[in-house]
Motif scaffolding. Sequence first.
Motif, PDB file in Angstrom:
ATOM      1  N   LYS A 148      90.788  47.324 -33.712  1.00 37.30           N
ATOM      2  CA  LYS A 148      90.902  45.893 -33.386  1.00 37.30           C
ATOM      3  C   LYS A 148      92.255  45.378 -33.846  1.00 37.30           C
ATOM      4  O   LYS A 148      92.633  45.533 -35.003  1.00 37.30           O
ATOM      5  N   ASP A 151      92.739  40.383 -32.043  1.00 37.49           N
ATOM      6  CA  ASP A 151      91.461  40.009 -31.403  1.00 37.49           C
ATOM      7  C   ASP A 151      91.088  40.851 -30.180  1.00 37.49           C
ATOM      8  O   ASP A 151      90.190  40.497 -29.425  1.00 37.49           O
ATOM      9  N   ILE A 153      89.816  44.660 -28.930  1.00 42.44           N
ATOM     10  CA  ILE A 153      89.291  45.957 -29.379  1.00 42.44           C
ATOM     11  C   ILE A 153      89.749  47.026 -28.396  1.00 42.44           C
ATOM     12  O   ILE A 153      89.471  46.945 -27.195  1.00 42.44           O
ATOM     13  N   LEU A 184      82.436  47.483 -34.934  1.00 43.66           N
ATOM     14  CA  LEU A 184      83.349  47.267 -33.806  1.00 43.66           C
ATOM     15  C   LEU A 184      82.703  47.663 -32.482  1.00 43.66           C
ATOM     16  O   LEU A 184      82.955  47.060 -31.446  1.00 43.66           O
ATOM     17  N   GLU A 187      80.561  44.817 -31.490  1.00 40.23           N
ATOM     18  CA  GLU A 187      81.419  43.726 -31.007  1.00 40.23           C
ATOM     19  C   GLU A 187      81.963  44.030 -29.610  1.00 40.23           C
ATOM     20  O   GLU A 187      82.042  43.136 -28.752  1.00 40.23           O
ATOM     21  N   LEU A 188      82.314  45.286 -29.371  1.00 45.90           N
ATOM     22  CA  LEU A 188      82.811  45.711 -28.064  1.00 45.90           C
ATOM     23  C   LEU A 188      81.757  45.459 -26.972  1.00 45.90           C
ATOM     24  O   LEU A 188      82.060  44.935 -25.904  1.00 45.90           O
TER      25      LEU A 188
END
Length: 228
Positions: A148, A151, A153, A184, A187-188
């Motif tokens: 990341k 902001d 990824i 992550l 979040e992805l």
Amino acid sequence: MHHKITISKRLLAIAKMIDKKSVVADIGCDHAMLDVYLSNNGLVKKTIACDVAIGPLKEAKKNIMLYGASNIEVRLGNGLDAISEKDNVNTIVIAGLGSQKIIEILIRDTEKLKNVSTIIIQSNTGYDKVRCVLNKIGYYVKDEVLVKENDIIYVIIKFQTGSFKYTKKELYFGPILLKNKNKLFKELLQNEIKKNNKIINSLPCKKIIKKTSLKLKNKLLKKEIQGV
């Protein structure tokens, strides 16, 4: 006195994936910061910094001089056109392009891949398509990392020669990313859902098939998030 080079987290993650003493072709090298870093840290035998545009290559040459890098050749060329068999390239890096362009570059010149044991890809789109095509032409996923930065990824994948049969799920999410399932990764997938929802909301009512397809994708993504 040459400047000490620092590179972005994204490029650093790519550099870490490159095997020591490799001969690297950096396709779409931009300003050749990756190549300079690899050279100045004695990580590779040689790099060939290739780009389709003259502008970035001028900047690449400036950076090579600024940081006192050696064993870097700068070449103008479209995709793999800039390299030949006599270069003994065993590692190809393609970073910062879309999946369609990356696939096009590799498929157009598959004969140039016969001595290439490693391909490292950082695609801005369609990582699943890249995995699928690379697997079909004789590569398996050796490693995958998420980085990341600002902001965004980034998905970085290291492919190695060899055959391996993946499930559709592994090709879509990434076999190694699925095993690790870190924050992550979650979040992805959440970002992917948001992006799909934007598309769904912007599509006209008559695009029922497309809307349904995206809703099904979101269902799969949500299911995977629950397991993180």
